[in-house]
Every structure is written in C-alpha cells, then in structure tokens.
Design a protein around this motif. Structure first.
Motif, PDB file in Angstrom:
ATOM      1  N   MET A 262       9.723  -3.309   8.426  1.00  7.71           N
ATOM      2  CA  MET A 262      10.156  -2.926   9.758  1.00  7.71           C
ATOM      3  C   MET A 262       9.619  -1.303  10.092  1.00  7.71           C
ATOM      4  O   MET A 262       9.371  -1.273  11.359  1.00  7.71           O
ATOM      5  CB  MET A 262      11.671  -2.880   9.676  1.00  7.71           C
ATOM      6  CG  MET A 262      12.305  -4.117   9.610  1.00  7.71           C
ATOM      7  SD  MET A 262      11.798  -5.308  11.014  1.00  7.71           S
ATOM      8  CE  MET A 262      12.628  -4.390  12.351  1.00  7.71           C
ATOM      9  N   LEU A 263       9.345  -0.835   9.104  1.00  9.15           N
ATOM     10  CA  LEU A 263       8.683   0.663   9.140  1.00  9.15           C
ATOM     11  C   LEU A 263       7.126   0.434   9.743  1.00  9.15           C
ATOM     12  O   LEU A 263       6.727   1.156  10.614  1.00  9.15           O
ATOM     13  CB  LEU A 263       8.891   1.509   7.845  1.00  9.15           C
ATOM     14  CG  LEU A 263       8.239   2.904   7.983  1.00  9.15           C
ATOM     15  CD1 LEU A 263       9.116   3.684   9.098  1.00  9.15           C
ATOM     16  CD2 LEU A 263       8.185   3.384   6.608  1.00  9.15           C
ATOM     17  N   ILE A 264       6.485  -0.279   9.055  1.00  9.27           N
ATOM     18  CA  ILE A 264       5.076  -0.670   9.527  1.00  9.27           C
ATOM     19  C   ILE A 264       5.109  -1.215  10.901  1.00  9.27           C
ATOM     20  O   ILE A 264       4.244  -0.557  11.786  1.00  9.27           O
ATOM     21  CB  ILE A 264       4.411  -1.456   8.496  1.00  9.27           C
ATOM     22  CG1 ILE A 264       4.349  -0.978   7.186  1.00  9.27           C
ATOM     23  CG2 ILE A 264       3.096  -2.063   9.019  1.00  9.27           C
ATOM     24  CD1 ILE A 264       3.756  -2.376   6.038  1.00  9.27           C
ATOM     25  N   LEU A 265       6.020  -2.038  11.179  1.00 16.94           N
ATOM     26  CA  LEU A 265       5.998  -2.346  12.838  1.00 16.94           C
ATOM     27  C   LEU A 265       6.668  -1.160  13.832  1.00 16.94           C
ATOM     28  O   LEU A 265       5.729  -1.266  14.800  1.00 16.94           O
ATOM     29  CB  LEU A 265       6.847  -3.775  12.927  1.00 16.94           C
ATOM     30  CG  LEU A 265       6.635  -4.835  12.102  1.00 16.94           C
ATOM     31  CD1 LEU A 265       7.664  -5.982  12.318  1.00 16.94           C
ATOM     32  CD2 LEU A 265       5.444  -5.614  12.841  1.00 16.94           C
ATOM     33  N   ILE A 342      -1.252   1.889   3.060  1.00 20.83           N
ATOM     34  CA  ILE A 342      -0.485   2.758   2.133  1.00 20.83           C
ATOM     35  C   ILE A 342       0.484   2.099   1.482  1.00 20.83           C
ATOM     36  O   ILE A 342       0.859   1.838   0.336  1.00 20.83           O
ATOM     37  CB  ILE A 342       0.055   3.880   2.978  1.00 20.83           C
ATOM     38  CG1 ILE A 342      -1.075   4.784   3.265  1.00 20.83           C
ATOM     39  CG2 ILE A 342       0.957   4.866   1.885  1.00 20.83           C
ATOM     40  CD1 ILE A 342      -0.670   5.737   4.298  1.00 20.83           C
ATOM     41  N   SER A 343       1.346   1.210   2.271  1.00 25.45           N
ATOM     42  CA  SER A 343       2.182   0.130   1.740  1.00 25.45           C
ATOM     43  C   SER A 343       1.874  -0.836   0.561  1.00 25.45           C
ATOM     44  O   SER A 343       2.480  -0.950  -0.400  1.00 25.45           O
ATOM     45  CB  SER A 343       3.106  -0.558   2.695  1.00 25.45           C
ATOM     46  OG  SER A 343       3.913  -1.477   2.384  1.00 25.45           O
ATOM     47  N   ARG A 344       0.635  -1.331   0.774  1.00 22.73           N
ATOM     48  CA  ARG A 344      -0.131  -2.366  -0.219  1.00 22.73           C
ATOM     49  C   ARG A 344      -0.250  -1.539  -1.305  1.00 22.73           C
ATOM     50  O   ARG A 344      -0.370  -2.100  -2.475  1.00 22.73           O
ATOM     51  CB  ARG A 344      -1.075  -3.060   0.582  1.00 22.73           C
ATOM     52  CG  ARG A 344      -1.725  -4.152  -0.296  1.00 22.73           C
ATOM     53  CD  ARG A 344      -2.721  -4.992   0.462  1.00 22.73           C
ATOM     54  NE  ARG A 344      -3.791  -4.206   0.955  1.00 22.73           N
ATOM     55  CZ  ARG A 344      -4.140  -3.940   1.872  1.00 22.73           C
ATOM     56  NH1 ARG A 344      -3.389  -4.044   2.929  1.00 22.73           N
ATOM     57  NH2 ARG A 344      -5.179  -3.322   2.141  1.00 22.73           N
ATOM     58  N   ARG A 345      -0.431  -0.297  -1.123  1.00 26.39           N
ATOM     59  CA  ARG A 345      -0.985   0.482  -2.653  1.00 26.39           C
ATOM     60  C   ARG A 345       0.079   0.975  -3.223  1.00 26.39           C
ATOM     61  O   ARG A 345       0.113   1.059  -4.458  1.00 26.39           O
ATOM     62  CB  ARG A 345      -1.756   1.596  -2.165  1.00 26.39           C
ATOM     63  CG  ARG A 345      -3.317   1.510  -1.634  1.00 26.39           C
ATOM     64  CD  ARG A 345      -4.016   0.883  -2.934  1.00 26.39           C
ATOM     65  NE  ARG A 345      -5.397   0.402  -2.684  1.00 26.39           N
ATOM     66  CZ  ARG A 345      -6.399   1.391  -2.783  1.00 26.39           C
ATOM     67  NH1 ARG A 345      -6.329   2.289  -3.284  1.00 26.39           N
ATOM     68  NH2 ARG A 345      -7.620   0.824  -2.551  1.00 26.39           N
TER      69      ARG A 345
END
Length: 352
Positions: A262-265, A342-345
C-alpha cells in the motif's frame, strides 16, 4: 567398482527420465493450457471485460502521448500529420515563458501529496487497529459504516459542505460552523474567508482528504489484521506482552506485507492530485489562493482549454498541456520503481 557402476547407471537413467519428462511437458504444454481454460472457462469469460477496459482506456490512449512531441495546433488536423517538434514543448513549459507557472504547479502538487502521505497514510492504519480492538461487533460495524460514508459522498457535495462550514461571515451574517469555532478560539479574525487565503488551503485540502478517505482506506488494513492467527496473540500474552507490545511485535509484523504494498502504491500516486476538488474549492475565490492551490492537473486542464496566448476552444496549448502531464507521469513512474526497488532490497515484499 560394481557399486560405482550401478550408481552411475542409476544417475544416467534418472537424467534420461528427467529429460524425457521435460520433453513431454514441452510437447503437451499447449494441450495442458487448453485443458485448464476449458476447465475454468467461466473465470476467463469474466476476464474479457477487464481486458477490454484496459485495452481501450489504458493502453490504446498511450498513442496520444505523441501530442507532447508535435505541433498540434489545429483540432481539424490529426496527430500523425502534425509537425514533429521534439522536446520543444517540454523546454517551453519548463524553461520558457511558462516556467514560473509550471514549477509553481509542480511544487504545489508535490507539497500537497507529500503532506497527504505523511499525515494521511497512518490514519487508516490507526483506525484499523482501533476497529480490531472493538469487541462489540454491532458497535464496530456501526462505527465502520459511519467512517466509510464520506467516501460515497460526491466531491461537489463535500466541497459545498466545506464552503458552508468555512464561510467567513460578517456583521450581518453568521460565519460557518468551523469558522465560528476558530474565531471563538482566537485562531482567526471574524470575517476571514479561509478558502480564499492561500495559507489555509493546504491544511483544508489535506484534512478534508483524510476525513473523506481514512475510513474507506482502513478496510484493507483491517482485513490484514483479521488474517493474523489468534495463536500469535496468545503466545505473546503468555510471554507477558501488554496490548502495545502485541501491536508492535505481532500485529504490525503481520501487516508488514500489506503495509509495504500500500505504501508503494501510495508513493506512485504522489503526483496524482485530481483537479476536481481543487477547482471546486478555489472556484470564485480569487487568484491569490492559486499560489498554493494550483496543481499539475488544473494547470494541464487550463492550458489545454485556453492555450497560450490563444482564445478559448483553440488547440494551441494541447501539446504543452500534454508535455506537462507526460513529465508528471514519468516522475510518478520513477517514484514507484524506486520505492519498489528499495522494498525488494530491504524486505521480501514488492510489487514486482
């Protein structure tokens, strides 16, 4: 030696079988796909309207981006026949005569979205946590419905309510409800038209957005909380965790994947400030309030409607408006890609 030979033979037989199995799967791949389609055909039929919607309203209009790179100044002409101007429209609005207005709109858009993300993103999460702690289901359902209602009210009605509640008033007419409260508390002077003052617009816009969407946005987080196993809370209680500790060590980690997505969206929508509410709030309020209210979407709409140095109804500003919107979209795309990277890392959750 015999054992070694037997082992080698077994390995070679297994490799042969594996290769044969792979070949068989490749040979029957389309047959298996068709069998799956026949088995679940109602689902695929339901998917057809979605595919058509995305084709006609999302992918097909992408060709219109070419307007930003062409001299499209006549509605009777086609985009394909217009002269190719390269990045002229981008240079004109960013570094030419329109630079001041464009960067002011871009700055206002980014400021409104950033404040909205900072103050508005945690509110639905807090609401979902409060709803999850309500033990009386009837009371919880009632409060949830009340919090959802503003989402289903028209933007025109919302802005009309805000206009009435924030009316300045004078000696002959009483101020609006909120305006009168602020006057009584000494925050503003009597007769101050808050919607016409640029220093108040951002606060009004952000707070009204939170009121309008917080309840509806809490649905996703409430569902994520309900999906957490009760045994996790029981184990935390046995370890002596109080309610705040349970939220910190059980609820929030359980919600982490949902929070990340939700933050990414939400970051992807950072520069997506709709023009409807801004234009309704600033209608007939004077040009001074546009210093903090003018955003990319309203700038694009005005530029496309009146053009640059042209009369209303001409197409003189369409390519410049398209260039501003394309630039805005590219920034939003890079924000999504950066947040997802960043989220994937740092975690195991990402959009793609």
């Amino acid at each position: 030696m015999n054992k070694e030979n037997m082992t080698k033979n077994q390995i070679s037989i297994e490799e042969i079988r594996r290769e044969e199995l792979i070949e068989e799967m490749e040979r029957t791949r389309f047959h298996r796909y068709w069998h799956q389609v026949k088995k679940d055909w109602p689902i695929y039929v339901m998917l057809i309207p979605v595919i058509l919607f995305f084709y006609f309203f999302r992918y097909r209009p992408i060709g219109g981006i070419m307007i930003a790179f062409k001299n499209y100044d006549n509605y009777s002409d086609t985009v394909g026949n217009a002269d190719f101007y390269g990045f002229y429209a981008f240079r004109y609005i960013m570094f030419g005569p329109q630079a001041t207005a464009f960067w002011q709109a871009f700055r206002n858009t980014f400021t409104l979205s950033t404040y909205g993300l900072f103050f508005g993103f945690p509110i639905p999460i807090i609401l979902a946590l409060l709803f999850s702690e309500m033990k009386n289901e009837a009371y919880r359902a009632t409060t949830q419905i009340i919090s959802y209602l503003p989402r289903f009210i028209s933007t025109v009605v919302i802005t009309s309510i805000l206009g009435l509640m924030l009316a300045g008033g004078n000696q002959a007419m009483a101020p609006g409800l909120l305006n009168g409260m602020f006057v009584r508390w000494g925050w503003i002077e009597l007769g101050t038209p808050m919607l016409s003052k640029p220093e108040y617009f951002r606060s009004i816009y952000i707070l009204s957005n939170i009121w309008e969407s917080a309840g509806y946005g809490s649905i996703v987080y409430f569902a994520a909380i309900m999906a957490i196993s009760p045994t996790n809370y029981e184990a935390a209680k046995i370890d002596g965790a109080n309610k705040l500790a349970q939220i910190r060590y059980v609820t929030l980690p359980g919600m982490a994947p949902t929070l990340t997505i939700m933050l990414i969206l939400r970051i992807g929508e950072t520069l997506n400030v709709g023009y409807e509410k801004v234009m309704l709030l600033t209608a007939n309020r004077g040009s001074e309030v546009l210093r903090t209210a003018e955003v990319i979407s309203t700038y694009v709409l005005k530029l496309g409607n009146i053009g640059i140095g042209a009369s209303a109804g001409s197409a003189a500003g369409v390519n410049f408006a398209a260039a501003a919107d394309v630039f805005n979209s590219f920034i939003a795309m890079f924000l999504v890609l950066g947040a997802n990277f960043i989220s994937r890392r740092v975690s195991d959750t990402s959009l793609f």
